[in-house]
Design a protein around this motif. Structure first.
Motif, short mmCIF file in Angstrom:
data_model
loop_
_atom_site.label_atom_id
_atom_site.label_comp_id
_atom_site.label_asym_id
_atom_site.label_seq_id
_atom_site.Cartn_x
_atom_site.Cartn_y
_atom_site.Cartn_z
N LYS A 271 0.23 156.11 97.36
CA LYS A 271 0.44 156.82 96.24
C LYS A 271 1.73 156.80 95.75
CE LYS A 271 -2.40 160.39 98.28
NZ LYS A 271 -2.53 162.06 98.93
N PRO A 272 1.78 155.60 94.57
CA PRO A 272 3.42 155.36 94.21
C PRO A 272 3.64 156.29 93.40
CG PRO A 272 1.49 154.20 93.03
CD PRO A 272 0.67 154.95 94.44
N ALA A 273 4.96 156.60 93.31
CA ALA A 273 5.94 157.37 92.48
C ALA A 273 5.74 156.47 91.02
CB ALA A 273 7.16 157.75 93.00
N PRO A 274 5.99 157.46 90.12
CA PRO A 274 6.18 156.66 88.63
C PRO A 274 6.93 155.58 88.43
CG PRO A 274 6.27 158.90 88.45
CD PRO A 274 6.47 159.01 89.90
N TYR A 275 7.93 155.48 89.41
CA TYR A 275 9.17 154.11 89.54
C TYR A 275 8.65 153.26 90.42
CZ TYR A 275 11.13 156.94 93.02
OH TYR A 275 11.21 157.94 94.44
N GLN A 276 7.63 153.31 91.13
CA GLN A 276 7.20 152.52 92.15
C GLN A 276 6.08 151.71 91.57
OE1 GLN A 276 6.23 155.24 95.51
NE2 GLN A 276 8.10 154.81 96.61
N ARG A 277 6.01 150.35 92.16
CA ARG A 277 4.89 149.27 91.54
C ARG A 277 4.38 148.45 92.93
NH1 ARG A 277 4.95 152.26 87.96
NH2 ARG A 277 5.06 151.80 86.03
N ASN A 278 3.37 148.15 93.13
CA ASN A 278 2.86 147.32 94.28
C ASN A 278 3.63 145.80 93.69
OD1 ASN A 278 1.18 149.03 95.50
ND2 ASN A 278 -0.54 148.45 94.67
N HIS A 279 4.42 145.50 94.79
CA HIS A 279 4.96 144.05 94.38
C HIS A 279 5.23 143.26 95.39
CE1 HIS A 279 8.27 146.78 95.70
NE2 HIS A 279 8.88 145.89 96.14
N LEU A 280 6.08 142.05 95.21
CA LEU A 280 6.14 141.08 96.37
C LEU A 280 7.60 140.83 96.64
CD1 LEU A 280 3.61 138.25 94.83
CD2 LEU A 280 3.05 140.07 96.52
N GLY A 281 7.76 140.48 97.73
CA GLY A 281 9.25 139.95 98.13
C GLY A 281 9.18 138.45 98.41
N PHE A 282 9.97 137.65 98.24
CA PHE A 282 10.00 136.21 98.41
C PHE A 282 10.90 135.76 99.49
CE2 PHE A 282 11.71 131.89 97.61
CZ PHE A 282 10.47 131.05 97.77
N TYR A 283 10.69 135.28 100.71
CA TYR A 283 11.75 134.78 101.55
C TYR A 283 11.60 133.34 101.84
CZ TYR A 283 12.28 139.99 102.39
OH TYR A 283 12.84 140.95 102.27
N VAL A 284 12.69 132.96 102.10
CA VAL A 284 12.72 131.16 102.45
C VAL A 284 12.79 131.00 103.90
CG1 VAL A 284 13.66 128.98 102.08
CG2 VAL A 284 13.86 130.58 100.31
N ALA A 285 11.67 130.74 104.61
CA ALA A 285 11.79 130.71 106.22
C ALA A 285 12.07 129.52 106.56
CB ALA A 285 10.33 131.15 106.80
N ASN A 286 11.77 128.36 105.94
CA ASN A 286 12.48 126.95 106.29
C ASN A 286 12.78 126.12 105.06
OD1 ASN A 286 13.00 124.54 107.30
ND2 ASN A 286 11.01 124.23 108.63
#
Length: 937
Positions: free
Chosen positions: A814-829
């Motif tokens: 139940k996202p708030a108005p300022y929230q969006r489904n999104h992604l985070g990018f991580y460099v593992a190697n």
């Protein structure tokens, strides 16, 4: 080709069958007469159902198009209200699914056999066109239900069609007519063609599909907000107008047709053969051949009903067509009403004098009398047969009748079966009849059957449009015959259930398509032999074609399962084969006069349509209550992108096999580093050699695509991230937030692969194309590329064992108005990335950094006391950057890092400026920095 005009919605609030829904719009309200008209209008506007979303997604794979339409409506009225979902679809398409969500209830369409007694009734209602006729029309799907007050409804319609090549182009048309301005309106078309995409163009929105001449191209350009991304074999076109942009096009929400045209690259003269899971398709479209001479008789209706604009525009079109005849052609002209008048008693050659005289003859035609269709056709066919018999050129020319009328037979023979039989016996397969019906009163069914039974095409020209342009456009399709009497042969013991292999003519700019099954799925070569006649000789083409068979995996997580006894995992070539086979069976049924034969064909059509979930004649669709196991977005995100099943398109030959479904979330043993771009986005860079962590923010703009890792020239790896916008939280210092909604990864070594990750799905295109939903765990791998999905948690990408990325999925129930489904990018190697690597993160990988101007140990900065600020100067890559110590949470807040923060949008820390890190498209591999830069793809 909409055979569902008897579909009943099996709901407690069913508004009746679709037959009963005659128009689109609101039900009239009973208002007292004393209420002013302006007030009544305002009342209707206030209570009109609000469409909150209208989305169309099409995926075209090897000319076969899967399209899904999603629509959401809200009943704002204080009482229950009837709402209508309406969609125009191509006449040649078959509907494959229809689903409704009313409140919290789901109603799923089920395709079943229609009772035999209804067969003739359905046939009569489907008489607009068939695929053989080539009518470029549409039919309208409608469904109405009663929606409770303040409740919501969603509709999901899926259909499939095989795109036909005309005038050297395939055309995909999407109707964008939501009937009102829509807050979220999107049309997304993805094209995958193994042989390569050529001459892609997006036309301006059009409110008529009868475009006429192919000579004059639409030069208005794509409609506003259209974005086109394309490489050699892949194209993605997105049309996403704002409400303001929609209003500028049409305030009533009837935007028109969104049209994409393209062609494919062709190399082999024998054609392009594609194979997948034991099914094959053969595309044959030779070029650079000398045209065959035409023997053509123009038969023009000059009855009284042609008076005025119809006859004038038809004459104008014929004037242009006569000038287009080639010197080796022969022609004649017939005008008919209740009498048949022949210009010459034989066909004449194309000379300036004959063209001039022919135009004079046409000019003096005047409308009078009735309509003797049978007599005119008999006379035209006899002229052609006599000419061919006396000149012995049957194998080196093509005989055509171009027949134009606006009415029904009213003189001479008027019985339709007799006219068809007389024409068939006179033509005997040696004369092809191309018919054009003008206006609304024409007997189009008769014209359709005349063309269908005599190797021709038919068109319906609407007199309220530019009939002249439509007639010229139709002639352009048949103006250049290249081959006649085409026969395609395959080894009988290796191929079975092939669609038709005999074709009377091949016209330049068109295409012959044959589909079938391979007896031996493991075979690597297929012998193909094509025989035909052209203007100079008898042509024989023989070749052993490498077929490179492709396979699909045994289990694809999230892939919807077919119902009704179908195959467990049909692919796009199987769908194409069943589509073509169904079309040909229907054509045979229409042409058959023998009742036992018609019954046999009816049963075959019925069985094939039900088995492959096509809504066709002799089948019906009923909506039944179903459990709500997924949201509309889940169903739309999977089926719309991949068709009825997960589709893997073989583009280069690498095999990407999906692994089995995993019962527990897949958790690869990859240690996630601090180096990341997550959240607003916040960037963190870890310098393990210096025991130091640096962080910075980038204030991007929604829609911008940021270059995160750019190492295309060396390791062959490129990572880009597309931003989405959201309002800032209350009382914040920022006006808006931005998040990553899509991460795209291009891997160029050893084989090129494309990955697109969103919060709902992962698309892997590494030779085979695979779509994995993010709500189920899965793992796939091939040729050094491994992709794993941990359900609703993360996606891990491993490349050649020395490069690894982790993409976190940030999902809100139940996202708030300022929230969006999104992604985070991580460099593992990042060990496999080169020293020339760049990008917002890539430029710092495998680098060293140090702090100066700090009294404390830079390696282990202590936590500042209350009110104390720890500041220093960071030296990295020759830059000196003021930094301040702070703490930041990463990895879903599970880990807190101490970092040195660079202010001012990382000014002086990163090379260049923000604009230097903007990519032109999701798979753009160009970079402003470093050697060997080139825009890949």
């Amino acid at each position: 080709m909409l055979p569902l005009l008897g579909l009943c919605l099996a709901l407690p609030f069913c508004a009746g069958s679709l037959e009963e829904v005659q128009s689109w719009g609101d039900t009239s309200e009973q208002v007292a007469l004393r209420v002013p008209r302006q007030v009544r209008l305002l009342q209707r506007l206030k209570t009109k159902p609000l469409m909150t979303e209208f989305s169309v997604k099409s995926t075209i794979i090897s000319r076969y198009a899967f399209t899904t339409v999603a629509c959401r409506l809200l009943n704002r009225a204080s009482e229950d209200q009837e709402i209508t979902f309406q969609m125009q679809i191509p006449a040649a398409a078959f509907i494959t699914n229809f689903t409704m969500l009313i409140g919290d209830k789901v109603y799923q369409g089920e395709i079943t056999e229609k009772e035999k007694k209804n067969g003739d009734k359905v046939k009569e209602k489907r008489n607009k066109t068939t695929e053989v006729s080539g009518e470029k029309g549409t039919e309208t799907f409608r469904a109405s239900v009663v929606l409770p007050s303040k409740d919501k409804a969603a509709f999901l319609l899926s259909y499939e069609e095989l795109l036909q090549r005309r005038l050297g182009k395939y055309e995909h048309v999407v109707s964008v007519r939501p009937q009102q301005l829509v807050g979220r309106l999107t049309v997304e078309v993805t094209i995958l063609e193994r042989s390569g995409i050529a001459a892609l163009e997006v036309l301006g929105l059009q409110n008529s599909r009868r475009q006429g001449s192919g000579r004059g191209q639409d030069d208005s350009g794509p409609p506003p907000s259209t974005v086109i991304n394309q490489n050699e074999t892949f194209a993605k076109v997105v049309f996403k107008p704002t409400v303001v942009q929609q209003a500028k096009i049409a305030q009533n929400g009837i935007l028109g047709d969104f049209i994409i045209r393209y062609d494919v690259n062709r190399e082999q003269s024998i054609g392009d053969i594609q194979v997948l899971n034991g099914y094959f398709v053969h595309y044959f479209a030779p070029k650079d051949l000398p045209p065959l001479p035409k023997n053509v008789v123009f038969v023009l209706d000059s009855s009284a009903s042609m008076v005025g604009t119809k006859l004038r525009q038809t004459k104008d079109a014929l004037f242009t067509i006569l000038h287009d005849l080639r010197p080796q052609d022969r022609f004649n002209i017939i005008g008919f009403s209740n009498r048949v008048k022949v210009w010459k008693d034989h066909l004449v050659s194309v000379t300036p004098n004959n063209i001039r005289d022919g135009k004079v003859y046409i000019h003096h035609m005047s409308p009078t009398g009735g309509t003797d269709i049978n007599g005119a056709l008999q006379r035209g066919i006899r002229l052609l047969n006599d000419f061919v018999a006396h000149n012995d050129i049957e194998d080196r020319s093509v005989s055509l009748v171009i027949f134009l009328t606006d009415g029904k037979p009213t003189a001479g023979e008027t019985h339709t079966p007799k006219i068809l039989n007389n024409t068939r016996e006179a033509a005997r397969g040696r004369v092809c009849i191309f018919t054009v019906g003008i206006g609304a009163d024409v007997d189009f069914k008769l014209l359709e059957m005349l063309s269908l039974e005599n190797c021709g095409l038919t068109r319906h020209v609407h007199e309220d449009h530019d009939a002249r342009a439509q007639l010229i456009g139709f002639y352009d399709e048949i103006r250049t015959p290249l081959l006649s009497d085409i026969r395609v042969d395959y080894p009988p013991g290796l191929v079975e259930h092939a669609t038709r292999t005999l074709f009377p003519n091949y016209f330049n700019g068109s295409e012959i398509i044959i589909a079938g099954k391979l007896v031996d799925k493991e075979m690597d070569r297929l012998h193909v032999e094509v025989t035909a006649s052209n203007s100079k000789k008898f042509v024989v083409l023989k070749k052993d074609v490498p077929v490179e068979p492709r396979r699909m995996g045994n289990d694809v997580p999230g892939s919807p399962r077919p119902k009704g006894g179908g195959q467990e995992h049909p692919n796009h070539l199987e769908r194409l084969w069943s589509y073509l086979t169904l079309k040909e069976l229907l054509s045979s049924w229409l042409q058959s006069d023998e009742q036992p034969e018609r019954e046999r064909l009816r049963q075959e059509v019925q069985a094939l349509a039900v088995n492959h979930r096509f809504l066709a004649p002799f089948t019906s669709m009923t909506l039944k209550s179903a459990p709500r196991t997924e949201t509309l977005e889940d169903a739309y995100g999977t089926s719309a992108a991949t068709g009825p099943e997960t589709v893997m398109q073989s583009l280069r030959g690498a095999h990407l096999q999906p692994g089995p479904a995993l019962k527990k979330p897949y958790n690869p043993r990859i240690k996630v580093s601090k180096t990341s771009a997550d959240g607003d986005p916040h960037f963190v860079v870890d310098f393990p050699l210096s025991n130091l962590t640096v962080c910075f923010n980038i204030d991007g703009q929604p829609g911008h695509i940021l270059r995160l890792v750019s190492d295309h020239a060396d390791s062959g790896v490129t990572v880009n991230g597309e931003l989405i916008g959201a309002p800032a939280p209350p009382n914040g210092h920022k006006k808006q937030r931005t998040y990553f909604r899509t991460i795209t990864i291009l891997v160029n070594k050893p084989e090129r692969s494309y990955l697109e990750i969103t919060p709902t799905r992962v698309i892997v295109d590494g030779g085979d194309r695979l779509v994995l939903p993010c709500n189920q765990s899965a793992a796939v791998g091939s040729q050094g590329l491994e992709v794993s999905v941990s359900a609703n948690a993360k996606v891990t990408i491993a490349i050649q064992g020395n490069v690894a990325f982790v993409i976190l999925l940030h999902l809100y129930k139940k996202p708030a108005p300022y929230q969006r489904n999104h992604l985070g990018f991580y460099v593992a190697n990042g060990q496999g990335l080169s020293g020339n690597c760049h990008g917002l993160l890539g430029q710092f990988l495998n680098q060293e950094a140090r702090l100066t101007g700090l009294g404390k140990s830079p390696a282990h900065p202590s936590v500042p006391e209350t009110g104390e600020r720890s500041e220093a100067v960071l030296e990295v890559k020759g830059h000196q950057v003021p930094v301040v110590w702070k703490q930041r949470k990463i990895y879903n807040g599970e880990e807190q890092v101490d970092c040195w923060f660079a202010r001012n949008n990382a000014a002086n820390l990163i090379d260049g400026e923000y604009k230097d890190y903007l990519a032109a498209h999701p798979f753009d591999s160009e970079t402003t920095f470093g050697p060997g830069t080139s825009r890949g793809l």
